[in-house]
Design a protein around this motif. Structure first.
Motif, PDB file in Angstrom:
ATOM      1  N   ALA A  51      -4.657   5.310  -8.481  1.00  0.00           N
ATOM      2  CA  ALA A  51      -5.129   4.984  -7.140  1.00  0.00           C
ATOM      3  C   ALA A  51      -4.139   4.080  -6.430  1.00  0.00           C
ATOM      4  O   ALA A  51      -3.299   3.423  -7.038  1.00  0.00           O
ATOM      5  N   SER A  52      -4.266   4.079  -5.075  1.00  0.00           N
ATOM      6  CA  SER A  52      -3.323   3.295  -4.276  1.00  0.00           C
ATOM      7  C   SER A  52      -3.521   1.805  -4.501  1.00  0.00           C
ATOM      8  O   SER A  52      -2.573   1.020  -4.527  1.00  0.00           O
ATOM      9  N   GLY A  53      -4.777   1.376  -4.656  1.00  0.00           N
ATOM     10  CA  GLY A  53      -5.036  -0.045  -4.898  1.00  0.00           C
ATOM     11  C   GLY A  53      -4.399  -0.511  -6.189  1.00  0.00           C
ATOM     12  O   GLY A  53      -3.822  -1.604  -6.266  1.00  0.00           O
ATOM     13  N   THR A  54      -4.493   0.309  -7.228  1.00  0.00           N
ATOM     14  CA  THR A  54      -3.875  -0.050  -8.513  1.00  0.00           C
ATOM     15  C   THR A  54      -2.355  -0.100  -8.384  1.00  0.00           C
ATOM     16  O   THR A  54      -1.698  -0.973  -8.956  1.00  0.00           O
ATOM     17  N   MET A  55      -1.797   0.830  -7.604  1.00  0.00           N
ATOM     18  CA  MET A  55      -0.352   0.830  -7.389  1.00  0.00           C
ATOM     19  C   MET A  55       0.098  -0.447  -6.691  1.00  0.00           C
ATOM     20  O   MET A  55       1.094  -1.075  -7.069  1.00  0.00           O
ATOM     21  N   VAL A  56      -0.639  -0.834  -5.640  1.00  0.00           N
ATOM     22  CA  VAL A  56      -0.280  -2.065  -4.922  1.00  0.00           C
ATOM     23  C   VAL A  56      -0.375  -3.267  -5.850  1.00  0.00           C
ATOM     24  O   VAL A  56       0.493  -4.150  -5.871  1.00  0.00           O
ATOM     25  N   GLN A  57      -1.461  -3.303  -6.641  1.00  0.00           N
ATOM     26  CA  GLN A  57      -1.624  -4.417  -7.571  1.00  0.00           C
ATOM     27  C   GLN A  57      -0.502  -4.436  -8.606  1.00  0.00           C
ATOM     28  O   GLN A  57       0.064  -5.498  -8.918  1.00  0.00           O
ATOM     29  N   GLN A  58      -0.171  -3.233  -9.123  1.00  0.00           N
ATOM     30  CA  GLN A  58       0.917  -3.157 -10.113  1.00  0.00           C
ATOM     31  C   GLN A  58       2.251  -3.561  -9.497  1.00  0.00           C
ATOM     32  O   GLN A  58       3.039  -4.293 -10.098  1.00  0.00           O
ATOM     33  N   LYS A  59       2.495  -3.092  -8.263  1.00  0.00           N
ATOM     34  CA  LYS A  59       3.738  -3.437  -7.579  1.00  0.00           C
ATOM     35  C   LYS A  59       3.831  -4.941  -7.355  1.00  0.00           C
ATOM     36  O   LYS A  59       4.864  -5.573  -7.590  1.00  0.00           O
ATOM     37  N   THR A  60       2.715  -5.549  -6.883  1.00  0.00           N
ATOM     38  CA  THR A  60       2.712  -6.998  -6.639  1.00  0.00           C
ATOM     39  C   THR A  60       2.952  -7.765  -7.937  1.00  0.00           C
ATOM     40  O   THR A  60       3.731  -8.735  -7.989  1.00  0.00           O
ATOM     41  N   GLN A  61       2.271  -7.313  -8.988  1.00  0.00           N
ATOM     42  CA  GLN A  61       2.424  -7.993 -10.277  1.00  0.00           C
ATOM     43  C   GLN A  61       3.873  -7.906 -10.777  1.00  0.00           C
ATOM     44  O   GLN A  61       4.452  -8.906 -11.226  1.00  0.00           O
ATOM     45  N   ILE A  62       4.480  -6.666 -10.670  1.00  0.00           N
ATOM     46  CA  ILE A  62       5.853  -6.503 -11.145  1.00  0.00           C
ATOM     47  C   ILE A  62       6.822  -7.306 -10.283  1.00  0.00           C
ATOM     48  O   ILE A  62       7.781  -7.906 -10.792  1.00  0.00           O
ATOM     49  N   GLN A  63       6.569  -7.333  -8.967  1.00  0.00           N
ATOM     50  CA  GLN A  63       7.440  -8.127  -8.098  1.00  0.00           C
ATOM     51  C   GLN A  63       7.368  -9.610  -8.456  1.00  0.00           C
ATOM     52  O   GLN A  63       8.378 -10.316  -8.469  1.00  0.00           O
ATOM     53  N   MET A  64       6.128 -10.090  -8.736  1.00  0.00           N
ATOM     54  CA  MET A  64       5.993 -11.484  -9.134  1.00  0.00           C
ATOM     55  C   MET A  64       6.745 -11.745 -10.447  1.00  0.00           C
ATOM     56  O   MET A  64       7.457 -12.751 -10.595  1.00  0.00           O
ATOM     57  N   LEU A  65       6.580 -10.801 -11.403  1.00  0.00           N
ATOM     58  CA  LEU A  65       7.272 -10.986 -12.686  1.00  0.00           C
ATOM     59  C   LEU A  65       8.791 -10.938 -12.501  1.00  0.00           C
ATOM     60  O   LEU A  65       9.527 -11.735 -13.104  1.00  0.00           O
ATOM     61  N   LEU A  66       9.241  -9.980 -11.656  1.00  0.00           N
ATOM     62  CA  LEU A  66      10.676  -9.900 -11.417  1.00  0.00           C
ATOM     63  C   LEU A  66      11.194 -11.136 -10.700  1.00  0.00           C
ATOM     64  O   LEU A  66      12.291 -11.620 -10.983  1.00  0.00           O
ATOM     65  N   THR A  67      10.372 -11.639  -9.742  1.00  0.00           N
ATOM     66  CA  THR A  67      10.784 -12.863  -9.032  1.00  0.00           C
ATOM     67  C   THR A  67      10.907 -14.026 -10.010  1.00  0.00           C
ATOM     68  O   THR A  67      11.875 -14.797  -9.977  1.00  0.00           O
TER      69      THR A  67
END
Length: 638
Positions: free
Chosen positions: A445-461
């Motif tokens: 789902a799109s919500g899960t994708m956004v959450q996953q993207k945000t989480q990965i961006q935070m981890l990458l940051t």
């Protein structure tokens, strides 16, 4: 034998003889195996292999203002900067240079990985590898140093008289859009030099006899003195008008014999040994198959590589064939359904036509019904065409959406591949620290994708911040390496700019995907509204057709009542018309008989006129023949 023959024949290559004379005998030999060369004194000794910097046939590779000017390829003197006239900022020219570079590297066995995508923006390491491979075609003993590569490459190009400037700063980011065309131009120029060298090496050079076996040149100072004295004496005699040098040749041979302690009694034995050794050498060269074996092995390796590529291509073709077969089966099913639907429609049409034939209508009613039918058919065809256009548009949009999705999946796969190289995937990787950096496919789902993207961006940051802290700590520990730290900082800056560009591209792609999805939804709503209006219009037309049918039945009854009256009037008019036609036919027959008589009289008159004209023509021809007969004797007498 070769020593004395070359030494004595050197006079023959200086100037042509004015008078033919006998040359001295070349039967004398010396026990040494080294051969003198005509250009010996003008050729310096090769440098030692242990020298600090190796040289190629282009000359010494030195950097700075003291660069020598005696390079073989030198064509640009001075330090004046020349403007590059090549269209290096033209995309078509850059792509042509990339194809030329790719073909050269592929044809000559470049050891690294080659792809058009890699050559679009290579890294500094890949550029240095390509430069080293190309330069080794000029100097096989060349080795690229491990440090200060950004200074070594411009210095080599400057030593080769590259007419344009390749700055040191451009070597830090070779793959950047503003620096890669200049570096690509330098590589193409270097390839042209390699091709020129190969073409020159294949040509027959002047004094080629004296350039053979360059390693077997004479090193003794005594021989040099003898040869110089001989050359000076023969040249002095030549300038005084002499063309034969038998005395000088004998004197030179006598001095050579004394210098090398030649024993004439052992000449025949040495000649026999030389003949036997030459035969053995030829036999061994014929029997040696080492080079052929290596060639065959290389060919086998190339064929194995080609076989692997063909197998991969075959597997991809099989998967593509399976997909096509699946699509073909789906299309066949749709075609069968459409055929069955078409048969049902044809059956219904036949029933309606049969029903229409059984009905009784007047010609006016039939014309009106046919006109309405044509109008309905035109309306239906227009609606069908609009429906097909809408379906085609929908199909095109679906294809475009699939391509965008495929590109996004490709970006995700590239990200996952890069993360694996950086040891961020899987969670048990070295740099992951128990965190999940992997991006899942787009099926969720799109919500899960956004959450996953945000989480990965935070981890990458966070990971980037950790890396930056580590870099800061290492920079504080290594303050003495200022030049290396500047290079690392510049590389980090370039990579951060590339990362920003990639993020901006991803954001633009997401916005474009959202816009296309909204536009597709709006078009689907428009199509649904058009379909609904078409169905309403169809129902209205069916009501009108039924209403027209009832009116037609009533008009048919009224027409049947009027039919008998019209039939009587028609019979009376028919009798009147028959009487009128009989009178007309009688008048026409009389007129035809009169016309025939007039034509017969006219024919007789024409025949009489034609007979008279023929008689007159015959008389004229007779007169001409008599005149000709009288003219021929007169012409013969003249």
């Amino acid at each position: 034998r070769g020593r004395l023959s070359r030494a004595t024949s050197s006079r023959m290559s200086e100037l042509p003889m004015r008078v033919q004379g006998n040359r001295m005998s070349t039967a004398y030999t010396t026990p040494q195996s080294k051969k003198p060369s005509f250009g010996k004194l003008s050729i310096p000794k090769p440098q030692s292999v242990t020298s600090e910097r190796r040289t190629s046939f282009f000359g010494a590779r030195t950097s700075g203002a003291s660069m020598p000017r005696n390079s073989t390829m030198s064509g640009f003197g001075g330090t004046e900067k020349i403007k590059d006239s090549r269209p290096l900022h033209d995309k078509s020219f850059v792509q042509q240079c990339i194809r030329q570079l790719h073909e050269f590297l592929a044809e000559h066995g470049y050891p690294g990985t080659l792809s058009t995508k890699t050559l679009q923006s290579p890294s500094t390491k890949e550029f240095v590898k390509m430069f080293e491979f190309i330069y080794r075609q000029l100097d096989p003993s060349f080795e690229m140093p491990n440090s200060k590569v950004e200074e070594e490459v411009p210095a080599i190009l400057k030593a080769l008289r590259y007419p344009f400037v390749l700055s040191k700063c451009s070597m830090y980011s070779v793959g950047a859009p503003h620096t890669w065309p200049q570096a690509l131009g330098a590589l193409v120029w270097l390839i042209d030099n390699v091709k020129i060298k190969w073409s020159l090496s294949k040509q027959e050079l002047l004094f080629s006899d004296f350039c053979e076996d360059g390693d077997n040149m004479e090193d003794g100072a005594g021989y040099n003195k003898l040869f110089l004295d001989y050359t000076a004496e023969t040249y002095s005699k030549f300038m005084r008008g002499g063309d034969t040098y038998d005395y000088e040749d004998d004197t030179f041979i006598t001095k050579l014999k004394k210098f090398y302690d030649v024993d004439e009694s052992s000449l025949s034995v040495m000649e026999e040994k030389h003949r036997i050794l030459s035969e053995q050498l030829e036999r061994l060269e014929k029997e040696s198959q080492t080079d052929r074996l290596m060639t065959k092995r290389m060919e086998r390796m190339k064929l194995q590589t080609d076989l692997k590529q063909l197998q991969n291509y075959r597997s991809s073709l099989e998967s593509f064939k399976t997909n096509l077969e699946n699509k073909d089966s789906e299309l066949n099913n749709e075609l069968e359904n459409a055929a069955s639907h078409l048969d049902a429609l044809k059956h219904e049409r036949n029933e309606l036509q049969q029903q229409l034939q059984n009905q009784k209508f007047t010609p006016a009613d039939v014309e009106r019904i046919n006109r309405e039918k044509r109008e309905l058919e035109q309306t239906i065809s227009g609606l069908t065409k609009s429906l097909e256009d809408a379906e085609q548009h929908k199909w095109n949009e679906e294809i475009a959406l699939a391509k965008v999705k495929e590109k996004a999946e490709l970006k995700v796969s590239e990200y996952n591949k890069l993360a694996r190289k950086l040891k961020l995937i899987p969670m048990s990787a070295e740099n992951a620290c128990g965190r999940d950096f992997e991006i899942r496919p787009f099926d969720c789902a799109s919500g899960t994708m956004v959450q996953q993207k945000t989480q990965i961006q935070m981890l990458l940051t966070k990971l980037i911040s950790d890396v930056e802290e580590e870099n800061t700590r290492l920079a504080n520990m290594k303050l003495t390496l200022e030049e290396s730290s500047e290079q690392v900082n510049s590389n980090i800056l370039d990579k951060s700019n590339d990362l920003k560009q990639l993020r901006e591209q991803i954001r633009k792609l997401d916005e474009q995907l959202d816009c296309e999805m909204q536009e597709l939804a709006r078009e689907e709503e428009d199509w649904a509204g058009e379909m609904k209006s078409a169905e309403n219009h169809q129902k209205l037309l069916e009501k009108k057709v039924n209403y027209g049918y009832d009116e037609a039945v009533q008009q048919l009854k009224a027409a049947q009542q009027q039919y008998h009256l019209v039939l009587q009037e028609t019979n009376e008019e028919r009798r009147t018309v028959a009487n009128n036609l009989a009178s007309v036919f009688t008048a026409a027959a009389d007129h035809l008989s009169v016309t025939e008589k007039c034509l017969e009289d006219l024919h007789c008159r024409v025949q009489r006129v034609c007979s008279k004209a023929v008689e007159e023509d015959q008389a004229a021809v007779t007169k001409l023949r008599e005149t000709l007969k009288s003219f021929v004797p007169k012409a013969n007498s003249l």
